[in-house]
Design a protein around this motif. Structure first.
Motif, short mmCIF file in Angstrom:
data_model
loop_
_atom_site.label_atom_id
_atom_site.label_comp_id
_atom_site.label_asym_id
_atom_site.label_seq_id
_atom_site.Cartn_x
_atom_site.Cartn_y
_atom_site.Cartn_z
N LEU A 204 39.83 41.84 51.66
CA LEU A 204 39.13 40.57 51.76
C LEU A 204 38.30 40.34 50.50
N MET A 205 38.25 39.09 50.08
CA MET A 205 37.51 38.75 48.86
C MET A 205 36.74 37.46 49.09
N SER A 206 35.69 37.27 48.30
CA SER A 206 34.97 36.01 48.35
C SER A 206 35.78 34.96 47.60
N PRO A 207 35.59 33.67 47.92
CA PRO A 207 36.33 32.62 47.20
C PRO A 207 36.09 32.67 45.69
N GLU A 208 34.88 33.01 45.29
CA GLU A 208 34.58 33.05 43.86
C GLU A 208 35.33 34.18 43.15
N GLU A 209 35.47 35.30 43.84
CA GLU A 209 36.15 36.45 43.23
C GLU A 209 37.65 36.19 43.05
N ILE A 210 38.25 35.55 44.01
CA ILE A 210 39.70 35.38 43.95
C ILE A 210 40.10 34.45 42.82
N GLU A 211 39.27 33.51 42.47
CA GLU A 211 39.58 32.59 41.38
C GLU A 211 39.73 33.32 40.05
N ARG A 221 45.61 27.19 44.81
CA ARG A 221 45.63 25.90 45.48
C ARG A 221 45.01 25.91 46.87
N TRP A 222 45.17 26.99 47.62
CA TRP A 222 44.71 27.00 49.02
C TRP A 222 44.30 28.42 49.39
N LEU A 223 43.20 28.54 50.12
CA LEU A 223 42.65 29.85 50.49
C LEU A 223 42.76 30.07 51.99
N ALA A 224 43.35 31.19 52.38
CA ALA A 224 43.44 31.57 53.79
C ALA A 224 42.19 32.36 54.16
N VAL A 225 41.48 31.92 55.18
CA VAL A 225 40.15 32.45 55.51
C VAL A 225 40.23 33.42 56.69
N LEU A 244 43.75 29.36 59.38
CA LEU A 244 42.79 28.38 58.89
C LEU A 244 42.50 28.65 57.42
N GLY A 245 42.28 27.60 56.68
CA GLY A 245 41.94 27.73 55.27
C GLY A 245 41.57 26.38 54.71
N TYR A 246 41.44 26.31 53.39
CA TYR A 246 41.03 25.05 52.78
C TYR A 246 41.47 25.03 51.31
N PRO A 247 41.55 23.83 50.72
CA PRO A 247 41.94 23.73 49.31
C PRO A 247 40.93 24.43 48.41
N ALA A 248 41.46 25.11 47.41
CA ALA A 248 40.58 25.82 46.48
C ALA A 248 40.04 24.90 45.39
N ILE A 306 32.32 33.33 54.57
CA ILE A 306 33.72 33.04 54.26
C ILE A 306 34.29 34.10 53.33
N HIS A 307 35.36 34.75 53.81
CA HIS A 307 36.10 35.71 52.99
C HIS A 307 37.59 35.38 53.10
N VAL A 308 38.28 35.63 52.00
CA VAL A 308 39.67 35.20 51.87
C VAL A 308 40.60 36.39 51.94
N TYR A 309 41.71 36.25 52.67
CA TYR A 309 42.70 37.33 52.74
C TYR A 309 44.03 36.96 52.09
N GLY A 310 44.15 35.70 51.68
CA GLY A 310 45.39 35.28 51.03
C GLY A 310 45.19 33.94 50.35
N ALA A 311 46.15 33.56 49.53
CA ALA A 311 46.03 32.30 48.79
C ALA A 311 47.42 31.77 48.44
N VAL A 312 47.49 30.45 48.32
CA VAL A 312 48.69 29.82 47.78
C VAL A 312 48.40 29.50 46.32
N VAL A 313 49.26 29.99 45.43
CA VAL A 313 49.06 29.75 44.00
C VAL A 313 50.30 29.08 43.44
N THR A 314 50.13 28.46 42.29
CA THR A 314 51.26 27.81 41.62
C THR A 314 51.10 27.95 40.12
#
Length: 343
Positions: A204-211, A221-225, A244-248, A306-314
């Motif tokens: 798990l990571m914070s939204p700021e770390e994953i960027e 593009r999208w963060l899975a929470v 559940l998640g939201y646009p990054a 909020i911690h993130v376990y996955g993301a959609v990237v492009t």
């Protein structure tokens, strides 16, 4: 025969003639009256039929505007129509990875106490947004039916999700068996393409770390929470719980709730969850998974953050291949692929 007898005979003949003429006149009069009576009865029937038709038409002509006005009044009370539209759009943003819609182009068709909502959905692949399908959601009063999804994706998500088909996998969940070939698929794509990739993390990571983990040539593009249920994605009844998640990224279009004007995307995400909790019976019909557990998950997020376990990237496909050497990447799922548009 004497004169007296002759007179009596004439009188009898005259009497019979009078009787005969009277009977004939009566019969003729009776026959004439019966014909007229039938005509009168028929005219009465025709008149009654016309009256009934006119009354029915008048009632229908009265009912149609009354029902139409009542329907518009029903959907206008308390902004019911706008609320149903808002539930649909916000459900897409937080349950469908890397998917958005243009609310300005959303259409609504109102019938007798029914409303049909249709809208297009888009994905960001590389540097462009592509239309990937449309949704049609029929409402009887304020109760939606299951949405019709008309998608034009090369690799669509399953209509009914499960733990085995989930694209983004929690660190504590088992990786689906079909993921072993995804790196081969990515390596086999032409270099002159841009791709969408679903990345599952090892922790798990914070939204700021994953960027910071993917470099400038890859866009998150999208963060899975993590909401406390993603290890097995099942509720107490064994139903799959929607991710559940939201646009990054900030979306500066006026209709997007993630436009960055007054709140961060994390704050908007929490507000949306609390809004959907109040409309959970509608939200669960629109989401692909048929369990949300919003109350429990909101409480978990308020307690743990909020911690993130996955993301959609492009990004460019050659850049995405480098993720195989990233120790934070546990597995991937290749999504949509387009010709080069990276600027």
């Amino acid at each position: 025969m004497n004169k007296k007898d002759r007179n009596e005979t004439k009188d009898e003949e005259l009497y019979e003639t009078l009787i005969h003429d009277s009977v004939k006149e009566f019969e003729d009069a009776h026959s004439h009256n019966e014909k007229e009576l039938k005509q009168i009865v028929q005219k009465s029937k025709n008149s009654a039929l016309r009256t009934n038709i006119l009354i029915s038409l008048a009632v229908l002509l009265l009912i149609v505007p009354v029902m139409t006005l009542s329907t518009y009044f029903y959907y206008a009370i308390g902004g019911r129509a706008n609320n149903l539209i808002e539930v649909a759009s916000k459900t897409i943003y937080v349950t469908e990875p890397n998917m958005s819609l243009e609310e300005m182009e959303l259409e609504e068709d109102i019938g007798f106490f029914t409303m049909n909502i249709t809208f297009d959905v888009f994905k960001r692949i590389g540097k462009e947004d592509y239309k990937v399908g449309n949704y049609e959601i029929y409402h009887a009063f304020d109760k939606p039916s299951l949405p019709k999804r008309n998608m034009s994706l090369e690799r669509p998500m399953p209509e009914i999700p499960s733990e085995e088909t989930e694209y983004l996998v929690h660190p504590d969940a088992a990786i689906p068996l079909d993921r072993s070939d995804e790196w081969e698929i990515l390596r086999g794509l032409p270099d002159g393409t841009v791709s969408e990739v679903y990345v599952s993390l090892t922790q798990l990571m914070s939204p700021e770390e994953i960027e910071k983990q993917f470099g400038k040539n890859i866009e998150v593009r999208w963060l899975a929470v993590d909401t406390g249920v993603e290890a097995n994605h099942l509720d107490g009844e064994g139903l799959y719980v929607t991710q559940l998640g939201y646009p990054a990224q900030i979306d500066d279009t006026t209709w997007s709730p993630f436009n960055g004007r007054d709140q961060t995307n994390e704050e908007v995400f929490m507000d949306i969850l609390q809004f959907l909790e109040k409309n959970e019976d509608v939200t669960v019909k629109i989401a692909r998974g048929k369990s949300l557990m919003l109350s429990e998950r909101i409480s978990y997020l308020k307690q743990h953050g909020i911690h993130v376990y996955g993301a959609v990237v492009t990004g460019p496909t050659p850049e995405l291949r480098k993720l195989e050497n990233n120790q934070l990447v546990r597995s991937i799922k290749v999504g949509e692929v387009k010709l080069w548009n990276w600027k």
